[in-house]
Scaffold this motif. Structure first.
Motif, short mmCIF file in Angstrom:
data_model
loop_
_atom_site.label_atom_id
_atom_site.label_comp_id
_atom_site.label_asym_id
_atom_site.label_seq_id
_atom_site.Cartn_x
_atom_site.Cartn_y
_atom_site.Cartn_z
N PRO A 108 -2.95 -3.99 -17.68
CA PRO A 108 -2.62 -2.93 -18.64
C PRO A 108 -2.01 -1.69 -17.99
N TYR A 109 -2.27 -1.50 -16.71
CA TYR A 109 -1.78 -0.31 -16.01
C TYR A 109 -0.41 -0.54 -15.36
N TYR A 110 0.09 -1.77 -15.42
CA TYR A 110 1.31 -2.09 -14.68
C TYR A 110 2.56 -1.92 -15.53
N ILE A 111 3.59 -1.31 -14.95
CA ILE A 111 4.90 -1.15 -15.59
C ILE A 111 5.93 -1.88 -14.73
N ASN A 112 6.59 -2.87 -15.32
CA ASN A 112 7.60 -3.66 -14.63
C ASN A 112 8.96 -2.99 -14.75
N VAL A 113 9.52 -2.55 -13.64
CA VAL A 113 10.81 -1.86 -13.63
C VAL A 113 11.91 -2.89 -13.37
N ASP A 114 12.70 -3.17 -14.40
CA ASP A 114 13.73 -4.22 -14.32
C ASP A 114 14.99 -3.66 -13.65
N MET A 115 15.41 -4.30 -12.54
CA MET A 115 16.57 -3.83 -11.79
C MET A 115 17.81 -4.69 -12.00
N SER A 116 17.76 -5.65 -12.91
CA SER A 116 18.87 -6.59 -13.05
C SER A 116 20.17 -5.90 -13.46
N LYS A 117 20.08 -4.93 -14.36
CA LYS A 117 21.30 -4.25 -14.83
C LYS A 117 21.96 -3.47 -13.69
N TYR A 118 21.15 -2.84 -12.86
CA TYR A 118 21.67 -2.07 -11.74
C TYR A 118 22.37 -2.98 -10.74
N LYS A 163 -3.51 13.08 -13.95
CA LYS A 163 -3.12 11.67 -13.97
C LYS A 163 -2.43 11.30 -12.66
N VAL A 164 -2.63 10.07 -12.23
CA VAL A 164 -2.02 9.59 -10.98
C VAL A 164 -1.13 8.39 -11.29
N PHE A 165 0.17 8.55 -11.00
CA PHE A 165 1.14 7.47 -11.18
C PHE A 165 1.65 7.03 -9.82
N ILE A 166 1.65 5.74 -9.59
CA ILE A 166 2.13 5.19 -8.32
C ILE A 166 3.46 4.49 -8.55
N CYS A 167 4.50 4.91 -7.83
CA CYS A 167 5.82 4.29 -7.93
C CYS A 167 6.18 3.69 -6.57
N SER A 168 6.45 2.40 -6.55
CA SER A 168 6.79 1.73 -5.30
C SER A 168 7.84 0.66 -5.58
N THR A 169 8.88 0.64 -4.76
CA THR A 169 9.98 -0.30 -4.99
C THR A 169 9.50 -1.75 -4.92
N PHE A 170 8.67 -2.05 -3.92
CA PHE A 170 8.22 -3.43 -3.71
C PHE A 170 6.70 -3.51 -3.84
N GLY A 171 6.26 -4.26 -4.84
CA GLY A 171 4.82 -4.47 -5.02
C GLY A 171 4.43 -5.82 -4.44
N ARG A 187 -1.18 4.59 -13.79
CA ARG A 187 -0.06 3.64 -13.92
C ARG A 187 0.42 3.23 -12.54
N ILE A 188 0.88 1.98 -12.43
CA ILE A 188 1.57 1.51 -11.23
C ILE A 188 2.92 0.96 -11.67
N LEU A 189 3.99 1.46 -11.04
CA LEU A 189 5.34 0.99 -11.34
C LEU A 189 5.92 0.34 -10.09
N THR A 190 6.29 -0.94 -10.19
CA THR A 190 7.05 -1.59 -9.13
C THR A 190 8.18 -2.38 -9.78
N THR A 191 9.15 -2.78 -9.00
CA THR A 191 10.34 -3.44 -9.54
C THR A 191 10.20 -4.96 -9.53
N ASN A 192 11.14 -5.60 -10.21
CA ASN A 192 11.19 -7.07 -10.20
C ASN A 192 12.12 -7.58 -9.10
N LEU A 193 12.33 -6.77 -8.06
CA LEU A 193 13.17 -7.18 -6.94
C LEU A 193 12.46 -8.19 -6.04
N VAL A 194 11.14 -8.25 -6.12
CA VAL A 194 10.37 -9.25 -5.39
C VAL A 194 9.49 -10.02 -6.39
N TYR A 195 8.96 -11.13 -5.95
CA TYR A 195 8.16 -12.00 -6.81
C TYR A 195 6.96 -11.24 -7.39
#
Length: 391
Positions: free
Chosen positions: A346-356, A301-309, A329-337
């Motif tokens: 279906p492959y996208y995971i939204n990483v919420d950074m508001s609490k941090y 399996k290939v998972f892509i993690c990137s701060t800014f999508g 899967r692709i994981l990027t944060t909600n730090l950008v639009y």
């Protein structure tokens, strides 16, 4: 110190004021909700004293506007008093979804427009705030961080400009090159990593991963991201590998030397789940080439993690790779639009950074140390222990 364990040992620098600009409005509202919830729950014998005036509010957001004239010129306005406040101004310089009108023609806002609006709001505070802090998740012009031949040094100039206007602290995430802070050595500059959040959201979505060196591996898509990948691999107890880009230095295409091939350094990835770690997905071309190379080497399996999508070339290629089984899967944060299309994939995971971000603001407002927040190793270890059923 995480919020559940936080005890009030210092008085606030000043009443907290949060100014999310239009580019960062949705993220700012989430940050505000966390702050309101924590401060209403937090107990202290000192909260009735004058030093804690305005400590518990229904909202910490200070309304600010950046309207435009018909010629395209603008101004910044703040709708309430900020005298003595500890201000935190949030801006997303990558939000191209906002528009304004110039002589009847619609313009999409560029990073330059957002940076100018940030300066306008700082100027509107007119030196009345106790302290001004800027939270700029994607650091303005961070890709133009070094000089080759006769080039501008945009990022360094922007940082100096902000500090000359009175900004005390600049908080950014996963800066392309953290050494750019050398431009402002006497001001606060923090570049925050999202390692814990990526691991947390990946483990929430994938419940059957075997996190050990025999079954998983961390991959850096280029030599520039080695430090990021080394930390990921160390906290997860995995091996790591790296691709380096072989370029054609005889040609320039779209302002850069084209990539001829991606060469791999590392042990075998056959049968392993792989995490590709990078700071940003721009066009995504390099990331997709790396994913294809890993699948060719029989990765599971290939998972892509990137701060800014950023996805500057759209999502069609990512859709194609997902349907062909080249990425999982692709994981990027909600730090950008984020576009609605991206959030629906279906492959996208939204990483919420508001609490941090709220934790960082809460600590800074109390002049507390950020060292524990910026080093998430103990939280990652607890998360892994729970995932493996050890807690």
């Amino acid at each position: 110190m995480i919020y559940q364990e936080k005890t009030i040992e210092t008085i606030p620098v000043g009443p907290l004021g949060l100014i999310p600009l239009a580019s960062c409005w949705e993220l700012g509202k989430k940050v505000d909700r966390w702050l309101v919830e924590w401060r209403h729950e937090r107990e202290s014998e000192h909260k009735s004293t004058i030093a804690f005036a305005g400590y518990q509010r229904d909202s910490y957001i200070v309304e600010a506007k950046t309207p435009r004239f018909g010629s395209g010129e603008g101004k910044g306005t703040i709708d309430s008093s900020v005298r003595g406040d500890d201000l935190y101004i949030m801006v997303d310089v990558c939000n191209y979804n906002l528009t304004y009108t110039v002589c009847g023609m619609k313009n999409h806002m560029s990073p330059d427009d957002h940076f100018q609006d940030l300066k306008r709001v700082i100027a509107a505070a007119a030196g009345k705030a106790r302290r001004i802090n800027v939270i700029m998740p994607f650091l303005y012009e961070s890709r133009q961080h070094k000089r080759s031949n006769r080039e501008s040094l945009d990022c360094a100039l922007a940082l100096q400009e902000l500090t000359h206007m009175g900004v005390e602290n600049i908080i950014t995430f996963d800066a392309h090159d953290p050494r750019v802070q050398n431009a402002i050595p006497l001001r606060g500059f923090e570049t925050v990593q999202c390692t814990y959040q990526f691991i947390k959201y990946l483990l929430k979505a994938e419940t059957s991963l075997q996190i050990d060196a025999d079954h998983m591996m961390v991959i850096s898509p280029d030599e520039g991201g080695m430090g990021r990948a080394v930390y990921f691999a160390n906290v997860l107890g995995l091996d790591m590998g790296m691709f380096y880009k072989r370029r054609d230095y005889t040609r320039i295409v779209n302002g850069r030397n084209p990539i001829v091939a991606h060469e791999f350094l590392g042990s075998s990835v056959e049968g392993k789940d792989v995490l590709i770690i990078d700071d940003m997905i721009s066009s995504g071309e390099s990331m997709l080439d790396v994913a294809k190379e890993l699948k060719r080497r029989k990765a599971r399996k290939v998972f892509i993690c990137s701060t800014f999508g950023l996805f500057t070339n759209g999502l069609e290629k990512f859709d194609e790779y997902y349907h062909n089984g080249l990425i999982d899967r692709i994981l990027t944060t909600n730090l950008v639009y984020q576009t609605p299309e991206l959030l629906s994939r279906p492959y996208y995971i939204n990483v919420d950074m508001s609490k941090y971000i709220a934790l960082i603001i809460d600590n800074l407002n109390h002049d507390d140390s950020l060292s524990e927040l910026l080093n998430p190793t103990s939280r990652i270890n607890r998360l892994l222990a729970r995932y493996r059923g050890q807690e």
